[in-house]
Design a protein around this motif. Structure first.
Motif, PDB file in Angstrom:
ATOM      1  N   THR A   5       0.804  -1.228   0.000  1.00 36.77           N
ATOM      2  CA  THR A   5       0.000   0.000   0.000  1.00 36.77           C
ATOM      3  C   THR A   5       0.833   1.272   0.000  1.00 36.77           C
ATOM      4  O   THR A   5       0.303   2.335  -0.294  1.00 36.77           O
ATOM      5  CB  THR A   5      -0.938   0.025   1.222  1.00 36.77           C
ATOM      6  OG1 THR A   5      -0.136  -0.056   2.418  1.00 36.77           O
ATOM      7  CG2 THR A   5      -1.927  -1.125   1.182  1.00 36.77           C
ATOM      8  N   HIS A   6       2.104   1.191   0.327  1.00 35.78           N
ATOM      9  CA  HIS A   6       2.938   2.391   0.393  1.00 35.78           C
ATOM     10  C   HIS A   6       3.760   2.615  -0.872  1.00 35.78           C
ATOM     11  O   HIS A   6       4.689   3.406  -0.884  1.00 35.78           O
ATOM     12  CB  HIS A   6       3.853   2.336   1.626  1.00 35.78           C
ATOM     13  CG  HIS A   6       3.111   2.565   2.899  1.00 35.78           C
ATOM     14  ND1 HIS A   6       2.397   1.577   3.522  1.00 35.78           N
ATOM     15  CD2 HIS A   6       2.960   3.670   3.661  1.00 35.78           C
ATOM     16  CE1 HIS A   6       1.844   2.056   4.620  1.00 35.78           C
ATOM     17  NE2 HIS A   6       2.172   3.333   4.726  1.00 35.78           N
ATOM     18  N   ASP A  14       4.835   6.248  -1.212  1.00 40.30           N
ATOM     19  CA  ASP A  14       3.652   7.090  -1.174  1.00 40.30           C
ATOM     20  C   ASP A  14       2.936   6.897   0.162  1.00 40.30           C
ATOM     21  O   ASP A  14       2.715   5.761   0.585  1.00 40.30           O
ATOM     22  CB  ASP A  14       2.720   6.669  -2.326  1.00 40.30           C
ATOM     23  CG  ASP A  14       1.535   7.593  -2.518  1.00 40.30           C
ATOM     24  OD1 ASP A  14       1.646   8.779  -2.159  1.00 40.30           O
ATOM     25  OD2 ASP A  14       0.506   7.117  -3.021  1.00 40.30           O
ATOM     26  N   VAL A  16      -0.190   6.586   2.314  1.00 38.22           N
ATOM     27  CA  VAL A  16      -1.561   6.190   2.022  1.00 38.22           C
ATOM     28  C   VAL A  16      -2.523   7.295   2.446  1.00 38.22           C
ATOM     29  O   VAL A  16      -2.396   7.863   3.528  1.00 38.22           O
ATOM     30  CB  VAL A  16      -1.912   4.875   2.763  1.00 38.22           C
ATOM     31  CG1 VAL A  16      -3.374   4.515   2.591  1.00 38.22           C
ATOM     32  CG2 VAL A  16      -1.018   3.748   2.272  1.00 38.22           C
ATOM     33  N   ASP A  17      -3.493   7.617   1.584  1.00 35.91           N
ATOM     34  CA  ASP A  17      -4.525   8.607   1.906  1.00 35.91           C
ATOM     35  C   ASP A  17      -5.629   7.901   2.681  1.00 35.91           C
ATOM     36  O   ASP A  17      -6.335   7.056   2.145  1.00 35.91           O
ATOM     37  CB  ASP A  17      -5.090   9.218   0.617  1.00 35.91           C
ATOM     38  CG  ASP A  17      -6.098  10.324   0.879  1.00 35.91           C
ATOM     39  OD1 ASP A  17      -6.473  10.543   2.059  1.00 35.91           O
ATOM     40  OD2 ASP A  17      -6.521  10.964  -0.092  1.00 35.91           O
ATOM     41  N   VAL A  18      -5.761   8.246   3.951  1.00 39.44           N
ATOM     42  CA  VAL A  18      -6.782   7.620   4.792  1.00 39.44           C
ATOM     43  C   VAL A  18      -7.974   8.553   5.020  1.00 39.44           C
ATOM     44  O   VAL A  18      -8.850   8.258   5.821  1.00 39.44           O
ATOM     45  CB  VAL A  18      -6.197   7.161   6.153  1.00 39.44           C
ATOM     46  CG1 VAL A  18      -5.128   6.103   5.957  1.00 39.44           C
ATOM     47  CG2 VAL A  18      -5.654   8.340   6.944  1.00 39.44           C
ATOM     48  N   LYS A  21     -11.493   7.029   4.930  1.00 39.04           N
ATOM     49  CA  LYS A  21     -11.752   5.843   5.746  1.00 39.04           C
ATOM     50  C   LYS A  21     -12.565   6.208   6.986  1.00 39.04           C
ATOM     51  O   LYS A  21     -12.446   7.318   7.512  1.00 39.04           O
ATOM     52  CB  LYS A  21     -10.428   5.183   6.165  1.00 39.04           C
ATOM     53  CG  LYS A  21      -9.671   4.577   4.988  1.00 39.04           C
ATOM     54  CD  LYS A  21      -8.306   4.090   5.383  1.00 39.04           C
ATOM     55  CE  LYS A  21      -8.388   2.765   6.081  1.00 39.04           C
ATOM     56  NZ  LYS A  21      -7.052   2.196   6.362  1.00 39.04           N
ATOM     57  N   HIS A  77       1.396   7.565   9.649  1.00 41.70           N
ATOM     58  CA  HIS A  77       0.584   8.735   9.995  1.00 41.70           C
ATOM     59  C   HIS A  77       0.743   9.080  11.476  1.00 41.70           C
ATOM     60  O   HIS A  77       0.812   8.166  12.304  1.00 41.70           O
ATOM     61  CB  HIS A  77      -0.898   8.446   9.730  1.00 41.70           C
ATOM     62  CG  HIS A  77      -1.228   8.267   8.282  1.00 41.70           C
ATOM     63  ND1 HIS A  77      -1.054   7.068   7.630  1.00 41.70           N
ATOM     64  CD2 HIS A  77      -1.721   9.135   7.366  1.00 41.70           C
ATOM     65  CE1 HIS A  77      -1.431   7.202   6.365  1.00 41.70           C
ATOM     66  NE2 HIS A  77      -1.835   8.443   6.178  1.00 41.70           N
ATOM     67  N   THR A 109      -6.605   4.746  10.708  1.00 46.66           N
ATOM     68  CA  THR A 109      -5.537   3.811  10.357  1.00 46.66           C
ATOM     69  C   THR A 109      -5.094   3.065  11.601  1.00 46.66           C
ATOM     70  O   THR A 109      -5.343   3.506  12.719  1.00 46.66           O
ATOM     71  CB  THR A 109      -4.357   4.554   9.672  1.00 46.66           C
ATOM     72  OG1 THR A 109      -3.455   3.605   9.132  1.00 46.66           O
ATOM     73  CG2 THR A 109      -3.649   5.486  10.616  1.00 46.66           C
TER      74      THR A 109
END
Length: 163
Positions: A5-6, A14, A16-18, A21, A77, A109
């Motif tokens: 995911t990264h 990258d 992760v855009d949470v 969520k 994060h 997250t």
């Protein structure tokens, strides 16, 4: 096949855009151990280490480390942790100390890295505080034991096994 995911499609790191969520309660438990000479364990448990209270310092170091995980691990994060606990128990069969760290958050997250960081730094602190009497100590078994919450669901490690 699952993907990392990264990593973006171009292979670059990258975060992760949470943002979209859902916030859920998430808990993670990690463990590790420090194996040492029986005499070293006795010195620690008797409170006779030259640097002071080994167990107390290791607990505080683990808690502080969990709170700083995003500063230590790239792409993590920053989290508003609601609970961090570090428990350290003697184990004469090692001989040594077993460390268990719990991290909890209500957020978007997970807190696996925070629990793992807490356990790792608590173990490192034990080593640092007792190395004057035992440089042969071994830190081992750092692993995620359990996690709850989030989209990926719950996880529980098999007892005594990696993964």
């Amino acid at each position: 096949m699952a993907r990392l995911t990264h990593l973006g499609a171009d292979g670059k790191a990258d975060m992760v855009d949470v943002g979209t969520k859902a916030e859920t309660e998430r808990t993670a438990i990690a463990e590790g151990s420090v194996t040492m000479q029986p005499e070293t364990l006795r010195i620690i448990l008797d409170g006779n280490a030259k640097k002071g209270d080994v167990l107390g310092a290791a607990r505080i170091a683990g808690i502080m480390a969990a709170k700083k995980t995003h500063d230590l691990i790239p792409l993590c994060h920053p989290l508003l942790l609601t609970k961090v606990a570090v428990d350290i128990e003697p184990d004469e069969t090692l001989p040594g100390l077993r460390v268990t760290a719990l991290a909890r958050v209500t957020g978007k997250t997970g807190v696996e890295m925070e629990a793992l960081t807490a356990a790792s730094v608590a173990c490192l602190t034990i080593y640092d505080m007792a190395k004057a009497v035992d440089r042969g100590m071994v830190i081992s078994g750092i692993r995620l034991v359990e996690k709850t919450g989030g989209k990926s669901g719950d996880y529980k490690a098999k007892p005594g096994a990696a993964g």
